[in-house]
Scaffold this active site. Sequence first.
Site, PDB file in Angstrom:
ATOM      1  CG  ASN A  85      15.605  25.628  16.423  1.00 54.74           C
ATOM      2  OD1 ASN A  85      16.462  24.811  16.769  1.00 54.74           O
ATOM      3  ND2 ASN A  85      14.317  25.348  16.383  1.00 54.74           N
ATOM      4  CB  VAL A  86      20.358  29.492  13.378  1.00 54.99           C
ATOM      5  CG1 VAL A  86      21.368  29.269  14.497  1.00 54.99           C
ATOM      6  CG2 VAL A  86      20.354  28.282  12.439  1.00 54.99           C
ATOM      7  CG  ASP A  87      14.126  28.211  12.509  1.00 54.28           C
ATOM      8  OD1 ASP A  87      13.469  28.886  13.321  1.00 54.28           O
ATOM      9  OD2 ASP A  87      14.152  26.951  12.547  1.00 54.28           O
ATOM     10  CG  HIS A 131      23.051  27.596  19.477  1.00 56.04           C
ATOM     11  ND1 HIS A 131      22.658  26.274  19.431  1.00 56.04           N
ATOM     12  CD2 HIS A 131      23.709  27.746  20.658  1.00 56.04           C
ATOM     13  CE1 HIS A 131      23.059  25.655  20.532  1.00 56.04           C
ATOM     14  NE2 HIS A 131      23.692  26.529  21.299  1.00 56.04           N
ATOM     15  CB  CYS A 140      33.505  43.917   6.489  1.00 48.94           C
ATOM     16  SG  CYS A 140      33.013  45.208   7.631  1.00 48.94           S
ATOM     17  CB  SER A 186      19.694  15.590  20.856  1.00 50.05           C
ATOM     18  OG  SER A 186      20.584  16.650  20.568  1.00 50.05           O
TER      19      SER A 186
END
Length: 281
Positions: free
Chosen positions: A116-118, A133, A183, A225
């Site tokens: 998860n990216v949270d 990830h 940037c 999954s």
Amino acid sequence: MLTPMTTPAAPHSPFAVAPEVLQALRGVRRVVVFTGAGVSAESGIPTFRDALTGLWSRFDPMALATVDGFWADPDLVWGWYEHRRVAVHHALPNPAHRAIARLARYLPDVTLVTQNVDDLHERAGSPHVLHLHGSLHHPRCLECDTPFPVPPDQAVTRPADPDRLYETVDLLPDGRRLPPPLCPACGGLIRPGVVWFGEALPPGALETALDAAGHCDLLLSVGTSGVVEPAAGIPREAARAGAGVLHVNPQVLHLTGVRQWQANGPAGVVLPALVDAWERV
Ligand code: OAD
């Protein structure tokens, strides 16, 4: 006013842990917890592949989760991830995140690996989380990798005034296109801090996770999954090394191989009951 950090605990969990699962938990010391989008589903964060609610049933992963997609339409991609980043900020950890944090307080060796990216595991109290990830909360330069700090609660876009780093914007309910900031070090486009399809995982993350999986007694696979490689190799590695693998998922999974079990139900119901039972075995 104090803002609660977590959602209230379920007063009494109705989930009954099966006797063979209880037996599998006995004597376990080294655990890997491997999580996917399902662990955050009860916090209101959509999964990817659930038939009606999954993000990939509504959005094109090739357009939104590849470098080519970002080059093709940076404003679409940056706006989509800013929408998700702010949504996560307003979400709260659920009983599953909290149960996982609790597990690490009484077992001697727990490695938490997430796809998860949270940041809901961290906000529930898990201190060391391997994010395979990447993270929505750490945007960086596409060209030179310089981190780009963003306010946690507001979406940002490229400012009209070139002396400013970014401008904050209100999000619309369905999101909006936003030109990514540039940037300050090299002028490159700022990109979301997540790993896209076809990209390498953060240095060392997969190796650390595989090493932990290869030396654990039990791997708990929660809300995934298990179809995205190379992450899907982590439970395989645990099984190969002889560890038990317990899957927590509302869907009944087709399991092959010995020492594999499943506890079917939402993680926010199953995990508190499982951790309660674990404390007693
Ligand atoms: P998926 O959306 O592929 O799978 C989510 C899983 O969670 C499914 O098996 C659901 O049955 C299960 N699930 C749903 N609700 C649940 C609940 N309340 N409790 C427990 N399980 C529940 O998500 P991931 O497996 O995490 O990659 O997907 C892997 C990767 O694919 C993601 O990290 C993402 C995606 O493309 C990147 O963005 C690089």
